[in-house]
Design an enzyme around this catalytic site. Structure first.
Site, PDB file in Angstrom:
ATOM      1  N   PHE A 126      66.754  55.671  56.709  1.00 22.35           N
ATOM      2  CA  PHE A 126      67.690  55.506  55.597  1.00 22.35           C
ATOM      3  C   PHE A 126      68.193  54.406  54.513  1.00 22.35           C
ATOM      4  CE2 PHE A 126      72.808  55.297  55.760  1.00 22.35           C
ATOM      5  CZ  PHE A 126      73.664  56.169  55.229  1.00 22.35           C
ATOM      6  N   ASP A 197      67.021  52.873  65.161  1.00 23.29           N
ATOM      7  CA  ASP A 197      68.383  53.263  64.366  1.00 23.29           C
ATOM      8  C   ASP A 197      68.446  54.585  65.356  1.00 23.29           C
ATOM      9  OD1 ASP A 197      70.719  54.220  63.132  1.00 23.29           O
ATOM     10  OD2 ASP A 197      70.119  53.270  61.377  1.00 23.29           O
ATOM     11  N   TYR A 222      80.753  57.698  64.327  1.00 23.57           N
ATOM     12  CA  TYR A 222      81.712  59.229  64.244  1.00 23.57           C
ATOM     13  C   TYR A 222      80.540  60.186  63.711  1.00 23.57           C
ATOM     14  CZ  TYR A 222      79.442  56.542  59.670  1.00 23.57           C
ATOM     15  OH  TYR A 222      78.607  55.962  58.724  1.00 23.57           O
ATOM     16  N   LYS A 223      79.359  59.930  64.188  1.00 25.89           N
ATOM     17  CA  LYS A 223      78.432  61.344  64.054  1.00 25.89           C
ATOM     18  C   LYS A 223      78.264  61.883  65.315  1.00 25.89           C
ATOM     19  CE  LYS A 223      75.560  59.513  60.621  1.00 25.89           C
ATOM     20  NZ  LYS A 223      74.270  57.907  60.208  1.00 25.89           N
ATOM     21  N   ARG A 371      71.917  70.640  54.963  1.00 26.06           N
ATOM     22  CA  ARG A 371      71.704  69.971  55.796  1.00 26.06           C
ATOM     23  C   ARG A 371      73.040  70.438  57.204  1.00 26.06           C
ATOM     24  NH1 ARG A 371      71.104  63.617  57.117  1.00 26.06           N
ATOM     25  NH2 ARG A 371      73.649  63.678  56.403  1.00 26.06           N
TER      26      ARG A 371
HETATM   27  C1  LIG Z   1      74.997  57.229  59.832  1.00 29.45           C
HETATM   28  C2  LIG Z   1      73.967  56.196  59.370  1.00 29.45           C
HETATM   29  C3  LIG Z   1      74.863  55.233  58.894  1.00 29.45           C
HETATM   30  C4  LIG Z   1      76.408  54.684  59.360  1.00 29.45           C
HETATM   31  O1  LIG Z   1      75.873  53.478  57.992  1.00 29.45           O
HETATM   32  P1  LIG Z   1      77.091  52.617  58.238  1.00 29.45           P
HETATM   33  O2  LIG Z   1      76.922  51.391  57.945  1.00 29.45           O
HETATM   34  O3  LIG Z   1      77.408  53.098  59.747  1.00 29.45           O
HETATM   35  O4  LIG Z   1      77.919  53.206  57.431  1.00 29.45           O
HETATM   36  C5  LIG Z   1      73.152  54.021  59.830  1.00 29.45           C
HETATM   37  N1  LIG Z   1      72.210  54.363  59.818  1.00 29.45           N
HETATM   38  C6  LIG Z   1      71.918  55.775  59.689  1.00 29.45           C
HETATM   39  C7  LIG Z   1      70.514  56.458  59.775  1.00 29.45           C
HETATM   40  C8  LIG Z   1      72.743  56.817  59.301  1.00 29.45           C
HETATM   41  O5  LIG Z   1      72.436  57.509  59.585  1.00 29.45           O
END
Ligand SMILES: *Cc1c(COP(=O)(O)O)cnc(C)c1O
Length: 406
Positions: A126, A197, A222-223, A371
């Site tokens: 990411f 992560d 939030y996911k 997705r």
């Molecule tokens: C959604 C996501 C984040 C989110 O990061 P924020 O700092 O909370 O916006 C981080 N890493 C991954 C792999 C994600 O999918």
């Protein structure tokens, strides 16, 4: 399995249907974007209204009487229940990116007595995770370097220069699920730490962090934990590392006695040493509600339904959409896939638009990727059927439109 009725019957006996009933859903909208933002639990609005009332009536007392200041560790322990972490190892903090920064800095620091200076990661990780790793080498640990390699080469690249390996447990695009225990073991043999992560796995893929020998992890609130827009993320540090673990943003609430207001920093002996300042309380209450609901689901039932939804989606897409050039990307083997499916199509943009107009909410990754988050807590089998049927219809219409007129 080509019949809608078949999918309705699966939903009628779905062991998770009582949990679905606790989400505030629209009848005419389907949330295939739970991998980006889950829908609100029914309890969240009540929880926030209650907090507003206390804010108005009790003023400052809420911080004390309602244990609001302890909420980062209380909610952390509830998240621990979902990710296989015994109490005292998980705390809610800032955004996932900032939490990753804290843990990655701390991991490199833990290795500072050795010659190890490489942060090893997947080159397709990411983007925020890549930027954070780079930033640490520029601003904090200037002797450290980042080594980005293809994900399939990670295990072979763990050598005596590697201080820490940092990876997404499930890839945000392809849904590839990495073998956590095996990578932990290989890294530990080589003397490296691993920081995971969990943003795309916690809540939908079974996790046993303690049993897998995990060192460190972060994840998103939030996911699939349904914490609401901008919910804070969380951090996990294994008990065995905690007494020696330092993080760089040493604020007053990470102090062992914050209310002594002394001039010298002494970290809390426990997981609270990872915190910095006041928690975002309203967001944290919403996260706690989402986590509490998510934790009610039996992880085996969640995984079984996640695999079933994904396999149904892939089979239906193969049968009905392949002739229009739509391809499933990512692993075909369920054992190596998280809980979303990505489709590749040249018509991705019009498809996303057409699906949105029909109430299917999903994510478009321009130019050609769609997705679909298959969150087992609220996505039904029939939603998968209906979504693929809608795509088939849209593609058929588009083909008819572009065919030469007689
Ligand atoms: C959604 C996501 C984040 C989110 O990061 P924020 O700092 O909370 O916006 C981080 N890493 C991954 C792999 C994600 O999918």
């Amino acid at each position: 399995m080509e019949q809608r009725r078949y999918f309705e019957q699966l939903d009628a006996v779905d062991p998770l249907r009582n949990i679905r009933a606790q989400f505030d859903l629209h009848d005419d909208r389907i949330f295939f974007n739970g991998n980006s933002l889950g829908p609100p639990p029914l309890g969240t609005a009540k929880r926030l209204e209650e907090a507003m009332r206390r804010w108005r009536d009790d003023m400052n007392a809420g911080w004390w009487d309602h244990r609001w200041l302890q909420l980062p560790t209380l909610t952390g322990d509830r998240i621990g229940g979902i990710i296989g972490a015994a109490p005292g190892q998980v705390v809610v903090g800032e955004s996932t990116s900032v939490n990753l920064f804290k843990l990655l800095c701390g991991a490199v620091e833990l290795q500072s007595g050795s010659e190890r200076s490489v942060i090893l990661t997947d080159r397709d990780n990411f983007p925020s995770d890549l930027y954070i790793a780079d930033g640490i080498t520029r601003y904090v640990h200037r002797q450290a370097t980042v080594r980005r390699v293809p994900v399939d080469e990670i295990i072979d690249q763990i050598d005596s220069d590697v201080a820490v390996v940092t990876l997404s447990h499930v890839d945000y695009r392809t849904a590839q699920l990495l073998p956590m225990r095996r990578i932990n073991e290989r890294a530990h043999e080589a003397g490296a730490l691993v920081l995971w992560d969990l943003s795309h796995s916690a809540g939908v893929v079974p996790l046993e962090l303690d049993a897998a020998g995990t060192d460190l992890a972060v994840g998103c609130g939030y996911k699939y934990l349904n914490g609401g827009p901008g919910a804070p993320g969380y951090m996990y540090v294994a008990h065995r590392l905690l007494p020696r673990f330092e993080q760089p943003i040493t604020g007053w609430l990470g102090h062992t006695r914050p209310f002594d207001f002394t001039g010298d920093y002494q970290p809390d002996p426990g997981i609270a040493r990872l915190t910095t300042g006041c928690p975002p309380l309203l967001s944290l209450l919403a996260l706690d509600e989402g986590v509490t609901l998510t934790a009610q689901a039996d992880p085996a039932a969640v995984r079984a339904k996640s695999v079933a939804l994904s396999e149904e989606f892939i089979a239906l897409a193969g049968a009905r959409l392949a002739r229009y050039g739509v391809e499933v990307t990512g692993p075909v083997d369920s054992a190596q896939r998280g809980s979303h499916v990505s489709l590749h199509s040249e018509a991705a943009e019009p498809l996303a638009k057409g699906l949105a107009a029909r109430g299917f909410h999903l994510e478009l990754r321009p130019p050609d990727l769609l997705r679909f988050g298959l969150a087992p807590l609220y996505i039904r089998h029939v939603d998968v059927f209906d979504c693929v049927a809608a795509m088939e219809q849209l593609l058929a219409e588009e083909t008819a439109d572009s065919a030469p007129r007689q």
